[in-house]
Design a protein around this motif. Sequence first.
Motif, short mmCIF file in Angstrom:
data_model
loop_
_atom_site.label_atom_id
_atom_site.label_comp_id
_atom_site.label_asym_id
_atom_site.label_seq_id
_atom_site.Cartn_x
_atom_site.Cartn_y
_atom_site.Cartn_z
N ASP A 97 44.27 31.79 41.91
CA ASP A 97 42.97 32.43 42.14
C ASP A 97 42.46 33.12 40.89
OD1 ASP A 97 42.97 31.58 44.76
OD2 ASP A 97 43.81 33.45 45.54
N ARG A 107 35.42 40.06 44.46
CA ARG A 107 35.28 40.07 45.93
C ARG A 107 35.07 38.65 46.45
NH1 ARG A 107 34.63 45.36 47.76
NH2 ARG A 107 33.94 46.81 46.15
N GLN A 108 34.29 37.84 45.75
CA GLN A 108 34.05 36.47 46.17
C GLN A 108 35.32 35.64 46.13
OE1 GLN A 108 30.96 35.11 43.55
NE2 GLN A 108 29.32 36.06 44.75
N ARG A 109 36.16 35.86 45.15
CA ARG A 109 37.41 35.10 45.01
C ARG A 109 38.56 35.70 45.81
NH1 ARG A 109 37.95 29.97 43.99
NH2 ARG A 109 36.43 29.40 42.46
N ASN A 162 31.71 41.92 41.81
CA ASN A 162 31.20 40.94 42.77
C ASN A 162 32.02 39.65 42.75
OD1 ASN A 162 29.16 42.63 43.63
ND2 ASN A 162 27.65 41.78 42.22
N SER A 163 32.35 39.18 41.57
CA SER A 163 33.09 37.92 41.49
C SER A 163 34.53 38.06 42.01
CB SER A 163 33.10 37.38 40.05
OG SER A 163 33.71 38.30 39.18
N TRP A 221 39.00 32.33 39.03
CA TRP A 221 38.05 33.42 38.79
C TRP A 221 37.61 33.42 37.32
CZ3 TRP A 221 39.25 38.09 35.99
CH2 TRP A 221 38.23 39.03 36.01
N ASP A 243 35.16 30.67 36.90
CA ASP A 243 33.86 31.06 37.46
C ASP A 243 33.08 31.93 36.49
OD1 ASP A 243 34.53 29.73 39.79
OD2 ASP A 243 35.00 31.57 40.92
N TYR A 261 39.95 41.22 44.87
CA TYR A 261 39.62 42.64 44.71
C TYR A 261 40.79 43.54 45.07
CZ TYR A 261 36.81 46.83 44.55
OH TYR A 261 36.31 48.06 44.21
N GLN A 276 29.52 30.66 35.14
CA GLN A 276 28.34 31.33 35.68
C GLN A 276 27.74 32.37 34.75
OE1 GLN A 276 29.51 32.86 39.49
NE2 GLN A 276 29.94 30.84 40.31
#
Length: 161
Positions: free
Chosen positions: A121, A90-92, A87-88, A125, A128, A95, A132
């Motif tokens: 990036d 894909r957000q950044r 998920n992370s 990531w 993040d 992927y 998180q």
Amino acid sequence: MKNWFTSLEPREQVFVAAGCAAIAIAVLWFALWVPLDTGHKAATARVDAWRMSLATLRPMKSQAQAAAGGRPAVSGQNQSLVVIVDNSLRQRGLYDSLQRSQPTPSGTGIRVEFESAAFDDLMLWLGDLHRQYGMQVESGSFSVASAESPGRVNSSVTLQR
């Protein structure tokens, strides 16, 4: 002044009295009411700005308290590391650079391999994940992907929770 006023015709007295009343109202309006009203509006605007700031900062309270305690605000404890990483990434937008991700033998970590990933990036990531989810980089290796694509790296990173 009283003698002068009484010497005027009744019609003139009404006119002078109305003029004095209008001047008194104007003085009261501009000397008292306008400054008070302006101050009230400014105070209301400041209170509204503080309320908006407070509403923005409230969700960050737990993160700040956790950071003050020396540990990151951890969420997603019940999610698997594979799901968190997927998920992370894909957000950044990383992927597409992912080559492989596999759990470590201990089960508390994951090894992630990238090909031609944007270095900036990738670092964001990792930040993040730390903020998180409380994940730490256990080990990592980075190499330049190619001379034709500056800022891109091939990487292998092992993360631990």
